[in-house]
Design a protein around this motif. Structure first.
Motif, mmCIF file in Angstrom:
data_model
loop_
_atom_site.group_PDB
_atom_site.id
_atom_site.type_symbol
_atom_site.label_atom_id
_atom_site.label_comp_id
_atom_site.label_asym_id
_atom_site.label_seq_id
_atom_site.Cartn_x
_atom_site.Cartn_y
_atom_site.Cartn_z
ATOM 1 N N CYS A 54 0.830 -1.210 0.000
ATOM 2 C CA CYS A 54 0.000 0.000 0.000
ATOM 3 C C CYS A 54 0.863 1.257 0.000
ATOM 4 C CB CYS A 54 -0.933 -0.010 1.214
ATOM 5 S SG CYS A 54 -2.102 -1.381 1.220
ATOM 6 N N GLY A 55 1.924 1.226 -0.782
ATOM 7 C CA GLY A 55 2.849 2.347 -0.836
ATOM 8 C C GLY A 55 2.545 3.342 -1.934
ATOM 9 N N MET A 56 3.615 3.864 -2.584
ATOM 10 C CA MET A 56 3.527 5.001 -3.495
ATOM 11 C C MET A 56 2.518 4.832 -4.616
ATOM 12 S SD MET A 56 7.487 6.275 -3.975
ATOM 13 C CE MET A 56 8.148 4.659 -4.384
ATOM 14 N N ILE A 57 2.508 3.677 -5.260
ATOM 15 C CA ILE A 57 1.706 3.505 -6.470
ATOM 16 C C ILE A 57 0.284 3.034 -6.168
ATOM 17 C CG2 ILE A 57 2.367 1.082 -6.845
ATOM 18 C CD1 ILE A 57 1.988 3.784 -9.585
ATOM 19 N N SER A 58 0.005 2.641 -4.931
ATOM 20 C CA SER A 58 -1.245 1.923 -4.640
ATOM 21 C C SER A 58 -2.505 2.750 -4.884
ATOM 22 C CB SER A 58 -1.244 1.378 -3.210
ATOM 23 O OG SER A 58 -1.212 2.425 -2.258
ATOM 24 N N ASP A 59 -2.487 4.038 -4.551
ATOM 25 C CA ASP A 59 -3.685 4.851 -4.769
ATOM 26 C C ASP A 59 -4.102 4.849 -6.234
ATOM 27 O OD1 ASP A 59 -4.510 5.946 -2.190
ATOM 28 O OD2 ASP A 59 -2.593 6.984 -2.195
ATOM 29 N N THR A 60 -3.116 4.880 -7.120
ATOM 30 C CA THR A 60 -3.408 4.846 -8.553
ATOM 31 C C THR A 60 -4.197 3.597 -8.905
ATOM 32 O OG1 THR A 60 -1.373 6.064 -9.010
ATOM 33 C CG2 THR A 60 -2.356 4.873 -10.839
ATOM 34 N N TYR A 61 -3.816 2.466 -8.330
ATOM 35 C CA TYR A 61 -4.511 1.207 -8.615
ATOM 36 C C TYR A 61 -5.875 1.144 -7.929
ATOM 37 C CZ TYR A 61 -0.711 -1.146 -11.090
ATOM 38 O OH TYR A 61 0.232 -1.516 -12.026
ATOM 39 N N PHE A 62 -5.934 1.548 -6.666
ATOM 40 C CA PHE A 62 -7.220 1.538 -5.956
ATOM 41 C C PHE A 62 -8.258 2.347 -6.730
ATOM 42 C CE2 PHE A 62 -4.855 0.425 -1.983
ATOM 43 C CZ PHE A 62 -5.656 -0.612 -1.562
ATOM 44 N N GLN A 63 -7.866 3.525 -7.191
ATOM 45 C CA GLN A 63 -8.805 4.414 -7.876
ATOM 46 C C GLN A 63 -9.169 3.904 -9.255
ATOM 47 O OE1 GLN A 63 -6.663 8.118 -7.635
ATOM 48 N NE2 GLN A 63 -6.761 8.141 -5.407
ATOM 49 N N ALA A 64 -8.162 3.469 -10.024
ATOM 50 C CA ALA A 64 -8.426 3.027 -11.392
ATOM 51 C C ALA A 64 -9.216 1.717 -11.423
ATOM 52 C CB ALA A 64 -7.120 2.876 -12.159
ATOM 53 N N ALA A 65 -9.036 0.876 -10.414
ATOM 54 C CA ALA A 65 -9.763 -0.402 -10.386
ATOM 55 C C ALA A 65 -11.273 -0.196 -10.344
ATOM 56 C CB ALA A 65 -9.314 -1.236 -9.190
ATOM 57 N N GLN A 66 -11.704 0.945 -9.822
ATOM 58 C CA GLN A 66 -13.134 1.235 -9.727
ATOM 59 C C GLN A 66 -13.764 1.492 -11.103
ATOM 60 O OE1 GLN A 66 -13.313 4.509 -6.982
ATOM 61 N NE2 GLN A 66 -12.467 3.320 -5.296
ATOM 62 N N SER A 135 1.322 -8.635 -10.789
ATOM 63 C CA SER A 135 2.334 -7.809 -10.140
ATOM 64 C C SER A 135 2.516 -6.471 -10.830
ATOM 65 C CB SER A 135 3.675 -8.562 -10.138
ATOM 66 O OG SER A 135 4.702 -7.764 -9.604
ATOM 67 N N GLU A 136 2.880 -5.463 -10.041
ATOM 68 C CA GLU A 136 3.402 -4.224 -10.613
ATOM 69 C C GLU A 136 4.728 -4.556 -11.299
ATOM 70 O OE1 GLU A 136 4.202 -0.006 -11.278
ATOM 71 O OE2 GLU A 136 2.674 -1.521 -11.607
ATOM 72 N N LYS A 137 5.109 -3.752 -12.299
ATOM 73 C CA LYS A 137 6.381 -3.983 -12.997
ATOM 74 C C LYS A 137 7.553 -3.592 -12.088
ATOM 75 C CE LYS A 137 7.079 0.527 -13.504
ATOM 76 N NZ LYS A 137 8.170 1.230 -12.801
ATOM 77 N N PRO A 138 8.748 -4.178 -12.326
ATOM 78 C CA PRO A 138 9.027 -5.247 -13.276
ATOM 79 C C PRO A 138 8.614 -6.603 -12.713
ATOM 80 C CG PRO A 138 11.028 -4.684 -12.102
ATOM 81 C CD PRO A 138 9.972 -3.725 -11.621
ATOM 82 N N PHE A 139 8.663 -7.616 -13.573
ATOM 83 C CA PHE A 139 8.237 -8.951 -13.173
ATOM 84 C C PHE A 139 9.118 -9.493 -12.052
ATOM 85 C CE2 PHE A 139 7.800 -13.618 -14.288
ATOM 86 C CZ PHE A 139 6.499 -13.721 -13.838
ATOM 87 N N GLY A 140 10.347 -9.060 -12.001
ATOM 88 C CA GLY A 140 11.298 -9.442 -10.960
ATOM 89 C C GLY A 140 12.569 -8.658 -11.183
#
Length: 416
Positions: A54-66, A135-140
Motif C-alpha cells: 500500500c505504498g507510493m503507487i497503490s492509490d493509482t490502482y485503488f482508484q483506477a480499479a473502480q 504484479s506491478e512492474k518489473p516482473f522481478g
C-alpha cells in the motif's frame, strides 16, 4: 495520478436546532468509501482481488480499479499495518496481514504492489495459496527468480500477470491498429528513448538508483512492452551501458523510509547503470534502438518512433494511456494527427488485472501475461549482460504478441 476527492460535507443543522443536536446526535459515521459507478457486466461476474503493498503507487490502482465492472478490491495488506488501515478508510476494503489476505477463499487475484526486490517472493506466496498473481512492474529483478514463478504457476495451473498495462490504453492501441492495417507499410526499425536525470531529489530517491530499479527496470518496462506489443518477441540484444557517477545528492526532503539513514542534501550511492543504449533485434526482423538514461538534463527525442517502408509513426509516451499519435506517409509532405480509435485514454492502471479476470472466465490468454513480462525482463537484463560480455545476447524466453483490444468498448468494459 487521479486526485483524491474529499468526502462531501453534510449540510449544517438549522441554527435553532444546533444546541439540541449537540446533545442528542449519535457519533458521526465515517463517510462511505467510494464504490465503482460502472454497472455490473452482464456477461462476466465480478472477480474479487486483494492488494499486497500500500505504498507510493497503490492509490493509482485503488482508484483506477473502480473503473472496471469485472474486478473488486476487497482487501489490502502492507508490511506497515498503518498504510493498509489508511487504504481501508479511503476505499472501504478490509485491512489485514498478508497471511490473512492469502487465506481468504473469496479472493481469486492478488495484486502485488510491493518493491521490485520482493515481487517474486510475493508471487510465489500467492501461487502457493492457490491464487492468481498479478504484479506491478518489473516482473522481478533477476531471471532465476522469475523463472521460478513461471514454473510454479504452470505446475499449479494458475495464471501470472504483470504491469505495465499502459499498452492497452487508447494511444498505444491506436498505434497498434495503424501498424496492423499497414499505414506505414512494413516496419523496418524503431527508436525508443527515455532520458532525464531521474527522480534524484525525491524523498524516495535512493530506491530509484538501487538494485531492481535504475532507468531500465523502472521505466524500461513501459517501452520494451510497447515494442513487443508492436513487433512480437525479441531475438537478441546488443548493448553498452555505463554509470555517470557513484553518488547522487538528495534534495531538501528525505522520505520516511530513509530518514534514519540520510539528511537533506546528503549523498546516496548509485548501485545500477544509469545510461543504457543498445539494439533489440525482433524475431519479425525489426530493429529497435533503445536508450534508457538518468544522465540527461533535457532532450527533444520522441518517446517511440516507428519507421516503415511507407511512412513514419510517432507513438505517445508509453507510461500514459492517451495520445497524441502522429503519422507521416510517403508522398504526403506533412505530419498528420491521427484520431484515437480506442477507449481508455486516462489513467486506467488495473485494466490488465480486469483483462485477466475475464480470461479466467473465458479460458483465453490474458494480455498482460507472465510470459510477456518474463520475456520483457530478459530483454531488459540483457542490456547490462551484453555490455559486460561485449557480445550479443540471444533470448532464451519468448512470448506471444498480445492480442489487440476490441474497438467500440463502453466504459468499464475490456471485452464485449
Amino acid at each position: 495520478m487521479a486526485e483524491k476527492k474529499a468526502p462531501a460535507k453534510k449540510a449544517a443543522a438549522p441554527a435553532k436546532k444546533a444546541a439540541a443536536a449537540k446533545k442528542t446526535a449519535a457519533p458521526a459515521k465515517k463517510a462511505a468509501a467510494p464504490k465503482s459507478t460502472i454497472p455490473q457486466a452482464k456477461k462476466f461476474r465480478r472477480v474479487k482481488m486483494g492488494i499486497i503493498g500500500c505504498g507510493m503507487i497503490s492509490d493509482t490502482y485503488f482508484q483506477a480499479a473502480q473503473k472496471f465492472n469485472v474486478i473488486e478490491v476487497v482487501a489490502c495488506a502492507d508490511i506497515i499495518p498503518e498504510r493498509a488501515k489508511a487504504k481501508e478508510e479511503l476505499y472501504g476494503c478490509k485491512a489485514m496481514t498478508n497471511e490473512e489476505l492469502l487465506a481468504r477463499k473469496d479472493i481469486e487475484i492478488v495484486l502485488n504492489l510491493t518493491p521490485p526486490q520482493v515481487h517474486s517472493k510475493i508471487a510465489i506466496d500467492t501461487l502457493n495459496a492457490g491464487k492468481h498473481a498479478y504484479s506491478e512492474k518489473p516482473f522481478g529483478v533477476d531471471s532465476e527468480d522469475a523463472a521460478k514463478v513461471m514454473k510454479l504457476a504452470a505446475e499449479k495451473g494458475l495464471r501470472v500477470g504483470c504491469a505495465p498495462d499502459t499498452f492497452l490504453g487508447g494511444g498505444i492501441q491506436t498505434c497498434r491498429k495503424l501498424l496492423d492495417e499497414g499505414w506505414i507499410g512494413k516496419p523496418i526499425s524503431a527508436t525508443a528513448i527515455v532520458m532525464g536525470r531521474g527522480p534524484e531529489k525525491w524523498g524516495q530517491a535512493p530506491f530509484f538508483y538501487d538494485y531492481g530499479a535504475g532507468p531500465m527496470l523502472d521505466l524500461g518496462p513501459y517501452y520494451v512492452t510497447a515494442l513487443v506489443n508492436f513487433f512480437g518477441p525479441a531475438k537478441s540484444v546488443a548493448a553498452i551501458t555505463t554509470k555517470g557517477s557513484e553518488f547522487r545528492t538528495y534534495g531538501a526532503e528525505v522520505g520516511e523510509t530513509y530518514k534514519d539513514i540520510y539528511k537533506p542534501f546528503d549523498r546516496y550511492p548509485v548501485n545500477v547503470t544509469t545510461h543504457l543504449t543498445g539494439v533489440i533485434e525482433f524475431q519479425s526482423g525489426v530493429l529497435a534502438t533503445v536508450i534508457a538514461s538518468f544522465e540527461a538534463y533535457a532532450n527533444t527525442h520522441p518517446r517511440i518512433e516507428i519507421y516503415g517502408d511507407e511512412g513514419t509513426m510517432t507513438v505517445p509516451d508509453p507510461n500514459t494511456f492517451g495520445g497524441p499519435v502522429k503519422l507521416f506517409r510517403r508522398g504526403s509532405g506533412e505530419w498528420k494527427d491521427m484520431p484515437i480509435s480506442h477507449i481508455y485514454t486516462e489513467n486506467s492502471r488495473s485494466i490488465g488485472a480486469a483483462d485477466m479476470a475475464i480470461a479466467l472466465q473465458t479460458g483465453r490468454k490474458h494480455r498482460c501475461s507472465g510470459e510477456l513480462a518474463n520475456h520483457v525482463l530478459e530483454i531488459m537484463l540483457a542490456f547490462d549482460k551484453s555490455s559486460k560480455s561485449g557480445a550479443r545476447v540471444y533470448m532464451e524466453t519468448t512470448c506471444d504478441r498480445p492480442a489487440a483490444l476490441q474497438m467500440g468498448l463502453e466504459p468499464g468494459e475490456v471485452e464485449k
